[in-house]
Design a protein around this motif. Structure first.
Motif, PDB file in Angstrom:
ATOM      1  N   UNK A  99       0.848  -1.187   0.000  1.00 19.63           N
ATOM      2  CA  UNK A  99       0.000   0.000   0.000  1.00 19.63           C
ATOM      3  C   UNK A  99       0.888   1.242   0.000  1.00 19.63           C
ATOM      4  N   UNK A 100       0.268   2.399   0.185  1.00 22.36           N
ATOM      5  CA  UNK A 100       1.042   3.648   0.157  1.00 22.36           C
ATOM      6  C   UNK A 100       2.093   3.681   1.256  1.00 22.36           C
ATOM      7  N   UNK A 101       1.747   3.125   2.424  1.00 26.19           N
ATOM      8  CA  UNK A 101       2.717   3.119   3.525  1.00 26.19           C
ATOM      9  C   UNK A 101       3.949   2.298   3.152  1.00 26.19           C
ATOM     10  N   UNK A 102       3.731   1.094   2.673  1.00 32.92           N
ATOM     11  CA  UNK A 102       4.866   0.237   2.342  1.00 32.92           C
ATOM     12  C   UNK A 102       5.647   0.809   1.170  1.00 32.92           C
ATOM     13  N   UNK A 103       4.935   1.363   0.201  1.00 29.53           N
ATOM     14  CA  UNK A 103       5.605   1.945  -0.969  1.00 29.53           C
ATOM     15  C   UNK A 103       6.528   3.100  -0.576  1.00 29.53           C
ATOM     16  N   UNK A 104       6.116   3.847   0.450  1.00 27.17           N
ATOM     17  CA  UNK A 104       6.879   5.052   0.813  1.00 27.17           C
ATOM     18  C   UNK A 104       8.063   4.755   1.728  1.00 27.17           C
ATOM     19  N   UNK A 105       8.162   3.533   2.261  1.00 26.01           N
ATOM     20  CA  UNK A 105       9.265   3.210   3.163  1.00 26.01           C
ATOM     21  C   UNK A 105      10.596   3.247   2.424  1.00 26.01           C
ATOM     22  N   UNK A 106      11.565   3.913   3.025  1.00 22.42           N
ATOM     23  CA  UNK A 106      12.914   3.848   2.472  1.00 22.42           C
ATOM     24  C   UNK A 106      13.453   2.435   2.684  1.00 22.42           C
ATOM     25  N   UNK A 107      14.524   2.108   1.984  1.00 16.17           N
ATOM     26  CA  UNK A 107      15.114   0.781   2.133  1.00 16.17           C
ATOM     27  C   UNK A 107      15.545   0.551   3.583  1.00 16.17           C
ATOM     28  N   UNK A 108      16.142   1.564   4.207  1.00 15.29           N
ATOM     29  CA  UNK A 108      16.579   1.430   5.599  1.00 15.29           C
ATOM     30  C   UNK A 108      15.389   1.222   6.532  1.00 15.29           C
ATOM     31  N   UNK A 109      14.293   1.959   6.291  1.00 11.40           N
ATOM     32  CA  UNK A 109      13.108   1.826   7.133  1.00 11.40           C
ATOM     33  C   UNK A 109      12.461   0.452   6.951  1.00 11.40           C
ATOM     34  N   UNK A 110      12.494  -0.076   5.739  1.00  9.53           N
ATOM     35  CA  UNK A 110      11.941  -1.411   5.497  1.00  9.53           C
ATOM     36  C   UNK A 110      12.713  -2.454   6.301  1.00  9.53           C
ATOM     37  N   UNK A 111      14.033  -2.353   6.294  1.00 10.56           N
ATOM     38  CA  UNK A 111      14.842  -3.305   7.060  1.00 10.56           C
ATOM     39  C   UNK A 111      14.507  -3.217   8.543  1.00 10.56           C
ATOM     40  N   UNK A 112      14.428  -1.988   9.066  1.00 14.44           N
ATOM     41  CA  UNK A 112      14.148  -1.824  10.496  1.00 14.44           C
ATOM     42  C   UNK A 112      12.741  -2.300  10.847  1.00 14.44           C
ATOM     43  N   UNK A 113      11.749  -1.893  10.048  1.00 14.58           N
ATOM     44  CA  UNK A 113      10.346  -2.155  10.380  1.00 14.58           C
ATOM     45  C   UNK A 113       9.971  -3.621  10.184  1.00 14.58           C
ATOM     46  N   UNK A 114      10.364  -4.183   9.053  1.00 12.63           N
ATOM     47  CA  UNK A 114       9.922  -5.540   8.701  1.00 12.63           C
ATOM     48  C   UNK A 114      10.909  -6.598   9.176  1.00 12.63           C
ATOM     49  N   UNK A 115      12.175  -6.444   8.792  1.00  8.59           N
ATOM     50  CA  UNK A 115      13.136  -7.510   9.038  1.00  8.59           C
ATOM     51  C   UNK A 115      13.608  -7.560  10.483  1.00  8.59           C
ATOM     52  N   UNK A 116      13.807  -6.386  11.094  1.00 10.99           N
ATOM     53  CA  UNK A 116      14.348  -6.372  12.452  1.00 10.99           C
ATOM     54  C   UNK A 116      13.250  -6.332  13.509  1.00 10.99           C
ATOM     55  N   UNK A 117      12.419  -5.287  13.490  1.00 13.77           N
ATOM     56  CA  UNK A 117      11.379  -5.157  14.516  1.00 13.77           C
ATOM     57  C   UNK A 117      10.277  -6.196  14.341  1.00 13.77           C
ATOM     58  N   UNK A 118       9.954  -6.536  13.086  1.00  8.40           N
ATOM     59  CA  UNK A 118       8.873  -7.474  12.841  1.00  8.40           C
ATOM     60  C   UNK A 118       9.268  -8.929  13.012  1.00  8.40           C
ATOM     61  N   UNK A 119      10.379  -9.327  12.377  1.00 15.26           N
ATOM     62  CA  UNK A 119      10.761 -10.735  12.333  1.00 15.26           C
ATOM     63  C   UNK A 119      12.000 -11.073  13.161  1.00 15.26           C
TER      64      UNK A 119
END
Length: 324
Positions: A99-119
């Protein structure tokens, strides 16, 4: 001890027990041999670490979110993809809503939000051409840098080539559009098929002398459009009729331009030879063997009826020459 396969829909459904894994990310459309090689590497690393393996996918696929009209046709629908990933040995599938939220995430934010904080990943396996984040700014080098800072490791996978070219979903789509089912099978590792549940139709096929089982494709576009020789079986492994688990036939994939107006969704119609019975509600796997012709718009239903009869005869002739 057998691991439990699990589909997780969205970051909000992650729980503390999901923390710590070996992950990969991708569209995985078709789950072809290139994908399966990556998943084999993923599973090996997960077993070495005693952790579950996780495939992260997106729904809708990013290209579809950006432009449905320009997005490539899906090789398989969502359910087929998830089941194929499990079949390849993945323990968990994390599906993120694109969605718009995921699309707007920078690469660094994606790593922090999904890979580190999420999983809380411990290791990441990615393709050799992997890009991610807003404007696809993230790459393997960024993952290595962030992994060194956050205690996860990352590795890429070598490109798999068959017949001198890279295995890819795009190459499979092109093969299907040409009717080259032999190449598609070589790249997929199995014959190309579409699965779906039989739904009530308008009984137009019966009026045209060729009763059909109608299967909704649940996609905006189909990689196949035209008339094909097919072999069909039930996905649950049961016989379609007593003593017959597989029935050959002829199928039309497309928009039925002779009888439908503009804006129609693609539909799969299958005429099963020497079959009469009720298939409503059953899930079928339709395996495509040979293309007979493109879909056409005819001036009348009588002309269409004649052409369908010719398609059936042509399909039976092909099957007689290719019994297996």
């Amino acid at each position: 001890m057998a691991r439990q396969r699990e589909l997780i829909r969205g970051l909000h459904n992650l729980r503390p027990r999901h923390w710590g894994s070996v992950a990969t990310i991708g569209s995985f459309d078709g789950v072809h041999l290139g994908h399966r090689a990556m998943i084999a590497q993923l599973n090996q690393r997960a077993q070495e670490r005693g952790l579950p393996s996780v495939a992260i996918i997106f729904e809708p696929q990013p290209h579809e979110f950006l432009s449905v009209e320009k997005a490539p046709a899906r090789l398989m629908r969502f359910k087929e993809k998830v089941l194929a990933l499990f079949d390849a040995g993945v323990d968990r599938v994390l599906c993120l809503q694109f969605n718009d939220f995921l699309r707007s995430l920078s690469a660094e934010a994606f790593v922090r939000c999904v890979l580190l904080q999420g999983l809380g990943i411990r290791h990441l396996v990615v393709g050799d051409d992997f890009r991610f984040g807003c404007d696809r700014s993230g790459d393997y080098r960024l993952l290595q840098s962030m992994g060194a800072q956050s205690s996860f490791t990352v590795e890429d996978t070598a490109t798999l080539e068959i017949r001198g070219e890279r295995v890819s979903s795009t190459r499979i789509r092109e093969a299907l559009q040409r009717g080259d089912f032999e190449l598609a099978q070589a790249l997929l590792g199995q014959p190309y098929r579409i699965t779906g549940r039989v739904v009530p139709g308008r009984s137009l096929g019966r009026q045209l002398g060729a009763p059909t089982a109608n299967v909704r494709l649940h996609r905006y576009r189909s990689p196949l459009v035209g008339v094909y020789v097919v072999r069909t079986h039930a996905t649950d492994g049961t016989d379609l009729v007593t003593g017959r688990s597989e029935i050959a036939g002829v199928a039309n994939v497309g928009f039925r331009p002779t009888v439908e107006g503009a804006g129609a969704r693609p539909l799969l119609e299958v005429n099963l030879f020497d079959f009469s019975g009720d298939l409503y509600g059953r899930e079928l796997a339709v395996v495509f063997c040979h293309k007979l012709r493109d879909e056409e718009k005819f001036a009348s239903l009588d002309i269409l009826r004649t052409r369908i009869a010719g398609d059936i005869e042509a399909a039976k002739a092909w099957l007689a020459r290719n019994p297996h």
